[in-house]
Write a protein that holds these residues in place. Structure first.
Motif, PDB file in Angstrom:
ATOM      1  N   HIS A  68      -1.895 -33.659 -13.500  1.00 31.27           N
ATOM      2  CA  HIS A  68      -1.288 -32.375 -13.808  1.00 31.27           C
ATOM      3  C   HIS A  68       0.232 -32.544 -13.887  1.00 31.27           C
ATOM      4  O   HIS A  68       0.900 -32.635 -12.873  1.00 31.27           O
ATOM      5  N   GLY A  69       0.783 -32.554 -15.088  1.00 34.40           N
ATOM      6  CA  GLY A  69       2.217 -32.731 -15.250  1.00 34.40           C
ATOM      7  C   GLY A  69       2.601 -34.201 -15.280  1.00 34.40           C
ATOM      8  O   GLY A  69       1.781 -35.081 -15.035  1.00 34.40           O
ATOM      9  N   PRO A  70       3.875 -34.485 -15.576  1.00 37.06           N
ATOM     10  CA  PRO A  70       4.312 -35.872 -15.727  1.00 37.06           C
ATOM     11  C   PRO A  70       4.438 -36.591 -14.390  1.00 37.06           C
ATOM     12  O   PRO A  70       4.831 -36.019 -13.379  1.00 37.06           O
ATOM     13  N   HIS A  71       4.100 -37.868 -14.410  1.00 42.13           N
ATOM     14  CA  HIS A  71       4.349 -38.732 -13.260  1.00 42.13           C
ATOM     15  C   HIS A  71       5.841 -39.051 -13.199  1.00 42.13           C
ATOM     16  O   HIS A  71       6.514 -39.121 -14.227  1.00 42.13           O
ATOM     17  N   LEU A  72       6.330 -39.293 -12.005  1.00 39.64           N
ATOM     18  CA  LEU A  72       7.681 -39.818 -11.837  1.00 39.64           C
ATOM     19  C   LEU A  72       7.575 -41.191 -11.206  1.00 39.64           C
ATOM     20  O   LEU A  72       7.050 -41.343 -10.098  1.00 39.64           O
ATOM     21  N   THR A  73       8.047 -42.194 -11.937  1.00 41.16           N
ATOM     22  CA  THR A  73       8.024 -43.578 -11.468  1.00 41.16           C
ATOM     23  C   THR A  73       9.403 -43.979 -10.999  1.00 41.16           C
ATOM     24  O   THR A  73      10.393 -43.844 -11.733  1.00 41.16           O
ATOM     25  N   ALA A  74       9.499 -44.486  -9.779  1.00 40.36           N
ATOM     26  CA  ALA A  74      10.767 -44.970  -9.232  1.00 40.36           C
ATOM     27  C   ALA A  74      11.038 -46.368  -9.779  1.00 40.36           C
ATOM     28  O   ALA A  74      10.394 -47.338  -9.382  1.00 40.36           O
ATOM     29  N   HIS A  75      11.981 -46.450 -10.712  1.00 41.96           N
ATOM     30  CA  HIS A  75      12.310 -47.702 -11.381  1.00 41.96           C
ATOM     31  C   HIS A  75      12.954 -48.681 -10.402  1.00 41.96           C
ATOM     32  O   HIS A  75      14.017 -48.420  -9.853  1.00 41.96           O
ATOM     33  N   ARG A  76      12.269 -49.785 -10.133  1.00 43.39           N
ATOM     34  CA  ARG A  76      12.693 -50.780  -9.149  1.00 43.39           C
ATOM     35  C   ARG A  76      12.861 -50.158  -7.753  1.00 43.39           C
ATOM     36  O   ARG A  76      13.640 -50.635  -6.943  1.00 43.39           O
ATOM     37  N   GLY A  77      12.141 -49.064  -7.509  1.00 46.59           N
ATOM     38  CA  GLY A  77      12.276 -48.367  -6.233  1.00 46.59           C
ATOM     39  C   GLY A  77      13.509 -47.497  -6.182  1.00 46.59           C
ATOM     40  O   GLY A  77      14.199 -47.454  -5.160  1.00 46.59           O
ATOM     41  N   TYR A  78      13.786 -46.760  -7.286  1.00 44.27           N
ATOM     42  CA  TYR A  78      15.004 -45.954  -7.437  1.00 44.27           C
ATOM     43  C   TYR A  78      16.244 -46.841  -7.262  1.00 44.27           C
ATOM     44  O   TYR A  78      16.958 -46.782  -6.260  1.00 44.27           O
ATOM     45  N   ALA A  79      16.502 -47.626  -8.302  1.00 42.00           N
ATOM     46  CA  ALA A  79      17.529 -48.663  -8.240  1.00 42.00           C
ATOM     47  C   ALA A  79      18.940 -48.128  -8.078  1.00 42.00           C
ATOM     48  O   ALA A  79      19.836 -48.878  -7.660  1.00 42.00           O
ATOM     49  N   ASP A  80      19.182 -46.862  -8.391  1.00 43.65           N
ATOM     50  CA  ASP A  80      20.528 -46.321  -8.233  1.00 43.65           C
ATOM     51  C   ASP A  80      20.730 -45.654  -6.878  1.00 43.65           C
ATOM     52  O   ASP A  80      21.773 -45.043  -6.631  1.00 43.65           O
ATOM     53  N   ILE A  81      19.734 -45.780  -6.001  1.00 41.53           N
ATOM     54  CA  ILE A  81      19.864 -45.272  -4.644  1.00 41.53           C
ATOM     55  C   ILE A  81      19.698 -46.397  -3.624  1.00 41.53           C
ATOM     56  O   ILE A  81      20.459 -46.500  -2.668  1.00 41.53           O
ATOM     57  N   TYR A  82      18.695 -47.244  -3.845  1.00 41.52           N
ATOM     58  CA  TYR A  82      18.367 -48.309  -2.906  1.00 41.52           C
ATOM     59  C   TYR A  82      18.638 -49.682  -3.529  1.00 41.52           C
ATOM     60  O   TYR A  82      18.712 -49.808  -4.752  1.00 41.52           O
ATOM     61  N   PRO A  83      18.756 -50.717  -2.694  1.00 41.80           N
ATOM     62  CA  PRO A  83      18.867 -52.078  -3.242  1.00 41.80           C
ATOM     63  C   PRO A  83      17.582 -52.447  -3.967  1.00 41.80           C
ATOM     64  O   PRO A  83      16.515 -52.540  -3.351  1.00 41.80           O
ATOM     65  N   GLU A 280       9.282 -32.379 -23.533  1.00 39.29           N
ATOM     66  CA  GLU A 280       8.909 -31.525 -24.663  1.00 39.29           C
ATOM     67  C   GLU A 280       7.871 -32.204 -25.552  1.00 39.29           C
ATOM     68  O   GLU A 280       7.015 -31.543 -26.146  1.00 39.29           O
ATOM     69  N   LEU A 281       7.940 -33.542 -25.635  1.00 39.39           N
ATOM     70  CA  LEU A 281       6.984 -34.286 -26.452  1.00 39.39           C
ATOM     71  C   LEU A 281       5.654 -34.498 -25.733  1.00 39.39           C
ATOM     72  O   LEU A 281       4.693 -34.977 -26.342  1.00 39.39           O
ATOM     73  N   GLY A 282       5.608 -34.185 -24.452  1.00 35.80           N
ATOM     74  CA  GLY A 282       4.348 -34.276 -23.711  1.00 35.80           C
ATOM     75  C   GLY A 282       4.018 -35.650 -23.174  1.00 35.80           C
ATOM     76  O   GLY A 282       2.835 -36.017 -23.086  1.00 35.80           O
ATOM     77  N   VAL A 283       5.039 -36.429 -22.773  1.00 36.21           N
ATOM     78  CA  VAL A 283       4.753 -37.734 -22.196  1.00 36.21           C
ATOM     79  C   VAL A 283       4.043 -37.578 -20.854  1.00 36.21           C
ATOM     80  O   VAL A 283       4.088 -36.523 -20.225  1.00 36.21           O
ATOM     81  N   ASP A 284       3.398 -38.644 -20.426  1.00 37.75           N
ATOM     82  CA  ASP A 284       2.642 -38.617 -19.174  1.00 37.75           C
ATOM     83  C   ASP A 284       3.483 -39.019 -17.976  1.00 37.75           C
ATOM     84  O   ASP A 284       3.131 -38.691 -16.835  1.00 37.75           O
ATOM     85  N   GLY A 285       4.575 -39.742 -18.219  1.00 36.02           N
ATOM     86  CA  GLY A 285       5.372 -40.182 -17.094  1.00 36.02           C
ATOM     87  C   GLY A 285       6.788 -40.541 -17.489  1.00 36.02           C
ATOM     88  O   GLY A 285       7.074 -40.926 -18.632  1.00 36.02           O
ATOM     89  N   LEU A 286       7.692 -40.390 -16.525  1.00 37.96           N
ATOM     90  CA  LEU A 286       9.086 -40.777 -16.677  1.00 37.96           C
ATOM     91  C   LEU A 286       9.384 -41.896 -15.683  1.00 37.96           C
ATOM     92  O   LEU A 286       9.044 -41.793 -14.499  1.00 37.96           O
ATOM     93  N   ILE A 287      10.022 -42.946 -16.150  1.00 42.71           N
ATOM     94  CA  ILE A 287      10.442 -44.053 -15.300  1.00 42.71           C
ATOM     95  C   ILE A 287      11.935 -43.903 -15.089  1.00 42.71           C
ATOM     96  O   ILE A 287      12.718 -43.972 -16.044  1.00 42.71           O
ATOM     97  N   ALA A 288      12.347 -43.652 -13.841  1.00 40.55           N
ATOM     98  CA  ALA A 288      13.712 -43.191 -13.580  1.00 40.55           C
ATOM     99  C   ALA A 288      14.362 -43.937 -12.421  1.00 40.55           C
ATOM    100  O   ALA A 288      13.690 -44.428 -11.512  1.00 40.55           O
ATOM    101  N   ASP A 289      15.692 -43.979 -12.453  1.00 42.15           N
ATOM    102  CA  ASP A 289      16.472 -44.594 -11.382  1.00 42.15           C
ATOM    103  C   ASP A 289      16.832 -43.606 -10.282  1.00 42.15           C
ATOM    104  O   ASP A 289      17.305 -44.007  -9.224  1.00 42.15           O
ATOM    105  N   TYR A 290      16.639 -42.311 -10.540  1.00 37.21           N
ATOM    106  CA  TYR A 290      16.934 -41.256  -9.576  1.00 37.21           C
ATOM    107  C   TYR A 290      15.677 -40.425  -9.329  1.00 37.21           C
ATOM    108  O   TYR A 290      14.865 -40.247 -10.236  1.00 37.21           O
ATOM    109  N   GLY A 299      13.266 -29.721 -17.096  1.00 44.14           N
ATOM    110  CA  GLY A 299      12.524 -30.752 -16.396  1.00 44.14           C
ATOM    111  C   GLY A 299      12.099 -30.342 -15.013  1.00 44.14           C
ATOM    112  O   GLY A 299      11.583 -31.151 -14.260  1.00 44.14           O
ATOM    113  N   LYS A 300      12.283 -29.104 -14.612  1.00 44.18           N
ATOM    114  CA  LYS A 300      11.928 -28.681 -13.260  1.00 44.18           C
ATOM    115  C   LYS A 300      10.421 -28.807 -13.043  1.00 44.18           C
ATOM    116  O   LYS A 300       9.634 -28.356 -13.849  1.00 44.18           O
TER     117      LYS A 300
END
Length: 302
Positions: A68-83, A280-290, A299-300
């Motif tokens: 239900h809704g897009p997945h949020l993937t932590a890119h490298r474990g949220y690379a802009d927050i953690y090592p 808006e295009l209906g992707v299944d997931g976002l791979i993000a650094d934050y 995007g809420k």
């Protein structure tokens, strides 16, 4: 298919890599802004990550991986927050309720599967040399981004993740090694993870090796160009997903992938403004650094 690869995928991988100076600077400032003490997120978080799971395990995932809704993937474990790509990053991203966590793996000189993005240790650690040509003991002792965290093994990283988090294990093409051997070493380790995982790669031969070793493991084709060629590769692999770059994403790509039963996970999203169009295009997931890219504007999260 014989390991066929789009010529420009290597360029896409290079674009996918953030500048080292920027990563070092960001790690020193983002923690203060978000209230996350990066330097203290370590093994204590690993224990916390194993406790109090307050979300239902993803048993309702379809073949394409959509819920239900897009997945949020932590890119490298949220690379802009953690090592990035460390135990602390995976434990922290789990604590921040990432749906999925992306990590990068490659073998050391003696074949141990370690979690590290770059070809060389030089820019991200206090050691030097190509990872694939360095003994595991040296690689594991290398300090990442002056954080106190060292390069972990795949087993250590998976042990730090909550079992309700799906792990995206990216096979990195950083040396002259056998994809068959990498798959044979990696997949049994991943199979011990109590949650779900899948393998992604820019390299078609890596995904072919995964299919050869264990056809039941889900795969995703990563690409940053040559949309039509990579969609064809996904068909030949019967890939469960495609993971395109934001720059190549368009309506046709999303519609075609969905018509064929494949999920679409787009990389790398850095702001909620960048998240607008993929959503808006209906992707299944976002791979993000934050972790906050789905929290504002269109995007809420629901």
């Amino acid at each position: 298919m014989a390991g066929r690869q789009p010529d420009s995928d290597k360029t896409a991988q290079q674009r996918h890599t953030t500048g080292t100076a920027g990563r070092r600077t960001i790690l020193g400032t983002i923690g203060a802004v978000t209230g996350l003490a990066v330097g203290t997120v370590g093994m204590s978080d690993t224990g916390a990550a194993r406790e109090g799971d307050d979300r239902v395990a993803s048993s309702e995932r379809s073949r394409s991986g959509a819920t239900h809704g897009p997945h949020l993937t932590a890119h490298r474990g949220y690379a802009d927050i953690y090592p990035e790509n460390t135990v602390a990053a995976v434990a922290g991203a789990s604590r921040l309720r990432a749906d999925r966590i992306e990590i990068d793996i490659q073998p050391s000189a003696d074949g141990e599967i370690v979690v590290f993005h770059d070809e060389f240790l030089d820019d991200l650690t206090d050691e030097t040399g190509r990872v694939a040509e360095t003994p595991a003991e040296t690689v594991r002792g290398a300090e990442v981004l002056e954080s106190g965290e060292t390069v972990p093994t795949l087993a250590a990283v998976l042990d730090a993740a909550r079992p309700n988090v799906t792990m995206n294990i990216e096979f990195k093409d950083n040396g002259d090694y056998s994809w068959q051997e990498v798959a044979e070493r990696t997949l049994p380790i991943a199979a011990d993870y109590p949650g779900e995982f899948y393998v992604s790669s820019f390299q078609t031969a890596a995904l072919e090796a995964v299919r050869n070793v264990d056809p039941s493991v889900s795969v995703a084709k990563l690409f940053g160009s040559n949309k039509d060629e990579n969609l064809q590769i996904a068909r030949e692999l019967d890939a469960e997903a495609v993971n395109p770059s934001l720059g190549v994403l368009d309506t046709e790509l999303v519609e075609t992938a969905h018509e064929e039963g494949r999920a679409v996970n787009v990389y790398t999203i850095d702001t909620w403004q960048e998240a607008r169009r993929p959503l808006e295009l209906g992707v299944d997931g976002l791979i993000a650094d934050y972790p906050s890219v789905l929290e504002f504007g269109t995007g809420k999260r629901a």
